[in-house]
Scaffold this active site. Structure first.
Site, PDB file in Angstrom:
ATOM      1  N   TRP A  51       0.849  -1.204   0.000  1.00 53.86           N
ATOM      2  CA  TRP A  51       0.000   0.000   0.000  1.00 53.86           C
ATOM      3  C   TRP A  51       0.872   1.238   0.000  1.00 53.86           C
ATOM      4  CZ3 TRP A  51      -4.940   0.944  -0.876  1.00 53.86           C
ATOM      5  CH2 TRP A  51      -5.851  -0.106  -0.794  1.00 53.86           C
TER       6      TRP A  51
ATOM      7  N   PHE B  74      10.432   0.589  14.084  1.00 50.44           N
ATOM      8  CA  PHE B  74       9.162   1.143  13.620  1.00 50.44           C
ATOM      9  C   PHE B  74       9.427   2.256  12.610  1.00 50.44           C
ATOM     10  CE2 PHE B  74       5.295   3.733  14.037  1.00 50.44           C
ATOM     11  CZ  PHE B  74       4.316   2.752  13.992  1.00 50.44           C
TER      12      PHE B  74
ATOM     13  N   ASP C 107     -11.582   8.294   5.555  1.00 53.33           N
ATOM     14  CA  ASP C 107     -12.847   8.791   6.098  1.00 53.33           C
ATOM     15  C   ASP C 107     -13.471   7.878   7.139  1.00 53.33           C
ATOM     16  OD1 ASP C 107     -12.680  10.982   4.415  1.00 53.33           O
ATOM     17  OD2 ASP C 107     -13.725   9.941   2.789  1.00 53.33           O
ATOM     18  N   THR C 108     -12.824   6.745   7.423  1.00 53.42           N
ATOM     19  CA  THR C 108     -13.388   5.787   8.380  1.00 53.42           C
ATOM     20  C   THR C 108     -12.391   5.543   9.509  1.00 53.42           C
ATOM     21  OG1 THR C 108     -12.438   3.828   7.323  1.00 53.42           O
ATOM     22  CG2 THR C 108     -14.568   4.635   6.446  1.00 53.42           C
TER      23      THR C 108
ATOM     24  N   HIS D 194     -10.909   2.966  10.150  1.00 57.81           N
ATOM     25  CA  HIS D 194      -9.954   1.927   9.740  1.00 57.81           C
ATOM     26  C   HIS D 194      -8.519   2.357  10.030  1.00 57.81           C
ATOM     27  CE1 HIS D 194      -8.465  -1.435   7.359  1.00 57.81           C
ATOM     28  NE2 HIS D 194      -7.676  -0.587   6.707  1.00 57.81           N
TER      29      HIS D 194
END
Length: 172
Positions: free
Chosen positions: A30, A123, A95-96, A98
């Protein structure tokens, strides 16, 4: 605001770096353009300091990083075990909720790995609100987080190597 200029991160004074150390970069698919830059900066720092045994593992998303690190460690043979893992991802707020779940899961997972594995998991996950914030962290006004992750890994390898010498153990 956290800025690399407020840090001594780039001062590498932890002793002699274990040049044959294996570093495994676990990176996401991603937001590939950002993660590609994180990886490039990470690899650049490692190779400039003489670490050439670098493995790259691709995972679908940030959520899968902790599993991939743990699985890699468990599947590696004792003489081929990594001296450090570096997690690279970019999670952009949507927008969520998630975003919140993914960020918490990957953060908690890497913390757990640092508690259970005998080698560090670094990290290098960007958790940003927008594309500009991501760009600012791959060579923009907030430095290069891929480079910073590599330097953190090298410092932690040096710390781990020193501690293991005192105990008479080696993990690579």
């Amino acid at each position: 605001m956290a800025e690399v200029s407020n840090s001594k991160l780039f001062q590498i004074d932890t002793g002699i770096l274990k040049k044959n150390a294996c570093v495994v970069i676990v990176r996401t698919e991603w937001n590939a353009a950002i993660v590609d830059e994180l990886e490039a900066g990470c690899v650049r720092q490692l190779t400039e300091k003489g670490l050439l045994n670098i493995k790259i593992v691709n995972v679908p998303g940030a959520f899968e990083i902790p599993f991939a690190i743990k699985n890699y460690w468990e599947q590696s043979k004792k003489k081929e075990r990594p001296a450090a893992f570096i997690a690279l991802a970019c999670v952009l707020r949507g927008d969520t909720p998630h975003f919140d779940y993914v960020c918490k899961a990957v953060t908690d997972g890497i913390v757990q790995l640092n508690m259970i594995l005998p080698v560090p998991s670094i990290f290098g996950v960007l958790t940003v609100d927008n594309q500009q914030q991501a760009n600012d962290r791959i060579g923009g006004k907030h430095g290069h987080k891929g480079e910073e992750a590599a330097i953190s890994a090298m410092k932690m390898i040096a710390i781990s190597s020193f501690q293991n010498k005192k105990k008479g153990k080696s993990h690579s």
